[in-house]
Design a protein around this motif. Structure first.
Motif, PDB file in Angstrom:
ATOM      1  N   PHE A   1      78.143   4.787  64.283  1.00 18.48           N
ATOM      2  CA  PHE A   1      77.644   5.802  63.210  1.00 18.48           C
ATOM      3  C   PHE A   1      76.407   5.442  62.459  1.00 18.48           C
ATOM      4  N   ILE A   2      75.808   4.155  62.630  1.00 21.41           N
ATOM      5  CA  ILE A   2      74.396   3.790  61.937  1.00 21.41           C
ATOM      6  C   ILE A   2      73.786   3.097  62.920  1.00 21.41           C
ATOM      7  N   CYS A   3      72.653   3.187  63.229  1.00 23.36           N
ATOM      8  CA  CYS A   3      71.643   2.218  63.986  1.00 23.36           C
ATOM      9  C   CYS A   3      70.690   1.884  63.235  1.00 23.36           C
ATOM     10  N   LEU A   4      70.794   0.703  62.769  1.00 20.79           N
ATOM     11  CA  LEU A   4      69.734  -0.076  61.886  1.00 20.79           C
ATOM     12  C   LEU A   4      68.487  -0.488  62.464  1.00 20.79           C
ATOM     13  N   TRP A   5      67.224   0.109  62.493  1.00 18.92           N
ATOM     14  CA  TRP A   5      66.127  -0.569  62.967  1.00 18.92           C
ATOM     15  C   TRP A   5      65.613  -1.702  62.390  1.00 18.92           C
ATOM     16  N   LEU A   6      65.450  -2.788  63.056  1.00 15.19           N
ATOM     17  CA  LEU A   6      64.904  -3.974  62.424  1.00 15.19           C
ATOM     18  C   LEU A   6      63.524  -4.590  62.157  1.00 15.19           C
TER      19      LEU A   6
ATOM     20  N   PHE B   1      66.964   3.927  59.280  1.00 15.43           N
ATOM     21  CA  PHE B   1      68.109   3.861  60.375  1.00 15.43           C
ATOM     22  C   PHE B   1      68.325   5.144  60.678  1.00 15.43           C
ATOM     23  N   ALA B   2      69.133   5.393  61.879  1.00 16.69           N
ATOM     24  CA  ALA B   2      69.801   6.595  62.265  1.00 16.69           C
ATOM     25  C   ALA B   2      71.134   6.681  61.864  1.00 16.69           C
ATOM     26  N   VAL B   3      71.541   8.009  61.367  1.00 17.76           N
ATOM     27  CA  VAL B   3      72.922   8.099  60.837  1.00 17.76           C
ATOM     28  C   VAL B   3      73.547   9.207  61.421  1.00 17.76           C
ATOM     29  N   LYS B   4      74.669   9.612  61.775  1.00 13.72           N
ATOM     30  CA  LYS B   4      75.449  10.563  62.485  1.00 13.72           C
ATOM     31  C   LYS B   4      75.992  11.326  61.486  1.00 13.72           C
ATOM     32  N   LEU B   5      75.364  12.815  61.436  1.00 16.50           N
ATOM     33  CA  LEU B   5      76.184  13.706  60.628  1.00 16.50           C
ATOM     34  C   LEU B   5      76.260  14.882  61.192  1.00 16.50           C
ATOM     35  N   THR B   6      76.731  16.025  60.447  1.00 16.35           N
ATOM     36  CA  THR B   6      77.119  17.074  61.334  1.00 16.35           C
ATOM     37  C   THR B   6      75.971  17.969  61.393  1.00 16.35           C
ATOM     38  N   PRO B   7      75.790  18.774  62.383  1.00 18.58           N
ATOM     39  CA  PRO B   7      74.505  19.412  62.411  1.00 18.58           C
ATOM     40  C   PRO B   7      73.973  20.313  61.379  1.00 18.58           C
ATOM     41  N   GLU B   8      74.950  20.818  60.551  1.00 19.19           N
ATOM     42  CA  GLU B   8      74.592  21.632  59.159  1.00 19.19           C
ATOM     43  C   GLU B   8      74.150  20.744  58.109  1.00 19.19           C
ATOM     44  N   ARG B   9      74.734  19.442  58.099  1.00 21.20           N
ATOM     45  CA  ARG B   9      74.430  18.451  57.333  1.00 21.20           C
ATOM     46  C   ARG B   9      72.894  17.994  57.622  1.00 21.20           C
ATOM     47  N   ASN B  10      72.657  17.540  58.481  1.00 18.78           N
ATOM     48  CA  ASN B  10      71.246  17.224  59.213  1.00 18.78           C
ATOM     49  C   ASN B  10      70.286  18.198  58.781  1.00 18.78           C
ATOM     50  N   ILE B  11      70.386  19.316  59.316  1.00 15.95           N
ATOM     51  CA  ILE B  11      69.610  20.294  58.633  1.00 15.95           C
ATOM     52  C   ILE B  11      69.189  20.488  57.213  1.00 15.95           C
ATOM     53  N   GLU B  12      70.379  20.541  56.494  1.00 14.83           N
ATOM     54  CA  GLU B  12      70.367  20.563  55.016  1.00 14.83           C
ATOM     55  C   GLU B  12      69.364  19.429  54.537  1.00 14.83           C
ATOM     56  N   LEU B  13      69.468  17.976  55.124  1.00 15.98           N
ATOM     57  CA  LEU B  13      69.185  17.076  54.351  1.00 15.98           C
ATOM     58  C   LEU B  13      67.495  16.854  54.909  1.00 15.98           C
ATOM     59  N   ARG B  14      67.350  17.345  55.956  1.00 16.03           N
ATOM     60  CA  ARG B  14      65.878  17.270  56.691  1.00 16.03           C
ATOM     61  C   ARG B  14      64.987  18.248  55.784  1.00 16.03           C
ATOM     62  N   GLU B  15      65.705  19.580  55.268  1.00  9.78           N
ATOM     63  CA  GLU B  15      64.949  20.407  54.592  1.00  9.78           C
ATOM     64  C   GLU B  15      64.639  19.989  52.947  1.00  9.78           C
ATOM     65  N   GLN B  16      65.595  19.045  52.593  1.00  7.12           N
ATOM     66  CA  GLN B  16      65.635  18.719  51.145  1.00  7.12           C
ATOM     67  C   GLN B  16      64.862  17.344  51.019  1.00  7.12           C
TER      68      GLN B  16
ATOM     69  N   TRP C   1      71.785  13.260  64.968  1.00  3.66           N
ATOM     70  CA  TRP C   1      71.561  12.382  64.226  1.00  3.66           C
ATOM     71  C   TRP C   1      70.279  12.554  63.472  1.00  3.66           C
ATOM     72  N   SER C   2      70.023  11.790  62.314  1.00  2.00           N
ATOM     73  CA  SER C   2      69.050  11.920  61.634  1.00  2.00           C
ATOM     74  C   SER C   2      68.344  10.398  61.507  1.00  2.00           C
TER      75      SER C   2
ATOM     76  N   ASP D   1      82.670   8.672  57.279  1.00  2.51           N
ATOM     77  CA  ASP D   1      83.745   9.493  57.513  1.00  2.51           C
ATOM     78  C   ASP D   1      83.705  10.438  58.592  1.00  2.51           C
ATOM     79  N   LEU D   2      82.961  10.917  59.157  1.00  5.61           N
ATOM     80  CA  LEU D   2      82.738  11.763  60.028  1.00  5.61           C
ATOM     81  C   LEU D   2      83.260  11.158  61.246  1.00  5.61           C
ATOM     82  N   VAL D   3      82.914   9.971  61.908  1.00  5.41           N
ATOM     83  CA  VAL D   3      83.356   9.133  62.976  1.00  5.41           C
ATOM     84  C   VAL D   3      84.658   8.847  62.877  1.00  5.41           C
ATOM     85  N   VAL D   4      85.363   8.621  61.584  1.00  7.07           N
ATOM     86  CA  VAL D   4      86.711   8.120  61.404  1.00  7.07           C
ATOM     87  C   VAL D   4      87.393   9.485  61.796  1.00  7.07           C
ATOM     88  N   SER D   5      86.961  10.578  61.251  1.00  5.25           N
ATOM     89  CA  SER D   5      87.819  11.798  61.356  1.00  5.25           C
ATOM     90  C   SER D   5      87.845  12.202  62.665  1.00  5.25           C
TER      91      SER D   5
END
Length: 123
Positions: A36-41, A55-70, A85-86, A107-111
């Motif tokens: 669910f997370i990949c942290l670049w060292l 770090f790369a984070v897994k989110l829903t496609p809609e949430r990724n778009i929202e965060l990238r715009e914001q 992933w973002s 939470d997304l991965v657990v769900s």
């Protein structure tokens, strides 16, 4: 947050494990074997298009778009499926946003886990 705070916070979540399947430049954080997370060292190689801490984070496609715009500090993930992933450049963001997105990814991965396993996570 700094890199060690990211690691400590992520490992504090129930059931999280870490490993380095992609080499010494990254730590992946997993729940039940699912990343669910990949942290670049950090390094001077070509595993990323941007040397800033992220770090790369897994989110829903809609949430990724929202965060990238914001947020300019959230971009499509370099070596991951850009729909899901973002990359999060955490030093450019406040700690609460960073923690929130780590939790959302968790939470997304657990769900998506089978119901019997998901119940262990209080979901």
């Amino acid at each position: 947050m700094n890199i060690e705070e990211i690691r400590e916070y992520t490992l504090s979540l129930y059931g999280v494990t870490e490993d380095q399947p992609f080499g010494d430049d990254n730590i992946t954080f997993r729940i039940e074997g699912k990343i669910f997370i990949c942290l670049w060292l950090g390094s001077d190689d070509t595993t990323t298009n941007n040397p800033d801490p992220h770090f790369a984070v897994k989110l829903t496609p809609e949430r990724n778009i929202e965060l990238r715009e914001q947020f300019s500090a959230v971009t499509p993930a370099w070596h991951w499926n850009k729909k899901h992933w973002s990359d999060v450049f955490y030093e450019r963001l406040d700690d609460e946003h960073v923690k929130q997105w780590i939790n959302e990814s968790y939470d997304l991965v657990v769900s998506k886990l089978p119901k019997a396993i998901r119940s262990q996570y209080g979901r």
